[in-house]
Design an enzyme around this catalytic site. Structure first.
Site, mmCIF file in Angstrom:
data_model
loop_
_atom_site.group_PDB
_atom_site.id
_atom_site.type_symbol
_atom_site.label_atom_id
_atom_site.label_comp_id
_atom_site.label_asym_id
_atom_site.label_seq_id
_atom_site.Cartn_x
_atom_site.Cartn_y
_atom_site.Cartn_z
ATOM 1 N N PHE A 79 56.703 -5.193 48.174
ATOM 2 C CA PHE A 79 55.283 -5.300 47.894
ATOM 3 C C PHE A 79 54.530 -4.910 49.149
ATOM 4 O O PHE A 79 54.737 -5.480 50.215
ATOM 5 C CB PHE A 79 54.897 -6.716 47.437
ATOM 6 N N VAL A 80 53.697 -3.890 49.020
ATOM 7 C CA VAL A 80 53.004 -3.363 50.197
ATOM 8 C C VAL A 80 51.489 -3.575 50.117
ATOM 9 O O VAL A 80 50.922 -3.657 49.022
ATOM 10 C CB VAL A 80 53.333 -1.864 50.427
ATOM 11 N N ARG A 122 42.969 -4.648 51.782
ATOM 12 C CA ARG A 122 42.704 -3.237 51.450
ATOM 13 C C ARG A 122 42.221 -2.459 52.666
ATOM 14 O O ARG A 122 42.398 -1.250 52.747
ATOM 15 C CB ARG A 122 41.640 -3.135 50.353
ATOM 16 N N ASP A 160 54.266 2.250 40.277
ATOM 17 C CA ASP A 160 55.221 1.152 40.277
ATOM 18 C C ASP A 160 56.017 1.235 38.968
ATOM 19 O O ASP A 160 56.986 1.982 38.890
ATOM 20 C CB ASP A 160 54.411 -0.143 40.428
ATOM 21 N N ASP A 184 46.071 -3.919 47.812
ATOM 22 C CA ASP A 184 45.697 -5.314 48.061
ATOM 23 C C ASP A 184 46.786 -6.306 47.705
ATOM 24 O O ASP A 184 47.751 -5.993 47.003
ATOM 25 C CB ASP A 184 44.472 -5.670 47.203
ATOM 26 N N GLU A 186 46.217 8.818 42.977
ATOM 27 C CA GLU A 186 46.592 7.413 42.776
ATOM 28 C C GLU A 186 47.195 6.820 44.046
ATOM 29 O O GLU A 186 47.723 7.541 44.895
ATOM 30 C CB GLU A 186 47.566 7.343 41.585
ATOM 31 N N ASP A 187 47.105 5.522 44.171
ATOM 32 C CA ASP A 187 47.638 4.852 45.362
ATOM 33 C C ASP A 187 49.148 4.670 45.281
ATOM 34 O O ASP A 187 49.878 4.989 46.208
ATOM 35 C CB ASP A 187 46.938 3.497 45.610
HETATM 36 P P1 IMP Z 1 52.062 0.465 37.427
HETATM 37 O O1 IMP Z 1 51.250 0.560 36.178
HETATM 38 O O2 IMP Z 1 53.092 -0.623 37.360
HETATM 39 O O3 IMP Z 1 52.641 1.762 37.913
HETATM 40 O O4 IMP Z 1 51.072 -0.142 38.475
HETATM 41 C C1 IMP Z 1 50.427 0.519 39.410
HETATM 42 C C2 IMP Z 1 49.379 -0.396 40.024
HETATM 43 O O5 IMP Z 1 49.926 -1.682 40.415
HETATM 44 C C3 IMP Z 1 48.929 0.256 41.297
HETATM 45 O O6 IMP Z 1 47.862 1.143 41.043
HETATM 46 C C4 IMP Z 1 48.584 -0.923 42.168
HETATM 47 O O7 IMP Z 1 47.234 -1.277 41.958
HETATM 48 C C5 IMP Z 1 49.500 -2.040 41.715
HETATM 49 N N1 IMP Z 1 50.679 -2.160 42.605
HETATM 50 C C6 IMP Z 1 51.952 -1.815 42.340
HETATM 51 N N2 IMP Z 1 52.766 -2.044 43.377
HETATM 52 C C7 IMP Z 1 51.983 -2.550 44.361
HETATM 53 C C8 IMP Z 1 52.245 -2.973 45.732
HETATM 54 O O8 IMP Z 1 53.364 -2.939 46.270
HETATM 55 N N3 IMP Z 1 51.152 -3.422 46.410
HETATM 56 C C9 IMP Z 1 49.902 -3.492 45.885
HETATM 57 N N4 IMP Z 1 49.614 -3.082 44.631
HETATM 58 C C10 IMP Z 1 50.652 -2.629 43.874
HETATM 59 MG MG MG Z 2 45.827 1.331 41.388
#
Ligand code: IMP
Ligand code: MG
Length: 179
Positions: free
Chosen positions: A156-157, A169, A107, A163, A103-104
């Protein structure tokens, strides 16, 4: 968006190409040892993790297979669990594989909580989560990755697959986005 506006949103580099590369090499070595001789499937969640997946899979020196999923999250304040819809699923029979989710960024943790729950129902031989970035301060679900390459503050990165409005990206590094 013109190039000047585009560039002005790239506030500062948080992680350089070199830092990312060397940390991936470390983890690749560690996991190549751990999964040696085991049927391994890497599952990445599109779109954000595509760059990390490309570099991570090439850091492994053991055989592995690659698969992709696509999800959509609904962020409703009234639900406490991740409301995640699977738009594209993997086709492999997971009971034949040790699975690593690639995973990237984690959050709130909603996406991965839901994906892990779903994949666990399919009885993989084992399941681990490897994330490039972790923003633990934003967590809403009690979710922890097995390996987080970098822990970052609540920023926010963008870049390296991540993206803002589907752009940035293709930056080769991770940068803070100027709101
Ligand atoms: P979660 O379900 O809140 O953990 O969301 C994760 C997804 O939100 C990631 O896979 C990203 O696609 C997006 N995301 C969360 N934080 C960032 C950020 O700082 N930059 C860009 N995308 C983010
Ligand atoms: Mg993602």
């Amino acid at each position: 968006m013109n190039t000047e506006t585009y560039n002005s949103k790239i506030k500062r580099i948080i992680l350089s190409e070199e830092e990312i590369k060397s940390r991936i090499a470390e983890v690749g070595t560690e996991l190549s040892r751990e999964y040696s001789g085991k049927p391994l499937l890497l599952i990445s969640i599109l779109n954000g993790a595509f760059v990390f997946m490309a570099d991570f899979c090439r850091s492994l020196t053991i055989p592995c297979e690659i698969a992709f999923m696509r999800t959509r999250s609904y962020y409703s304040r009234t639900v406490s669990t991740g409301n995640v819809e699977i738009l594209m699923d993997v086709t492999q029979n997971l009971s034949d594989y040790h699975v690593i989710i690639v995973e990237d960024i984690i959050d709130t943790g909603r996406t991965l909580s839901a994906v892990v729950e779903l994949l666990m129902e399919r009885s993989p031989l084992s399941l681990k989560v490897v994330t490039l970035l972790d923003k633990p301060s934003r967590r809403e679900m009690g979710f922890t990755a097995d390996i987080a390459l970098f822990t970052i503050p609540d920023l926010f990165v963008i870049g390296y697959g991540l993206d803002c409005g589907e752009k940035y990206r293709n930056l080769p590094y991770i940068a803070e986005y100027a709101e």
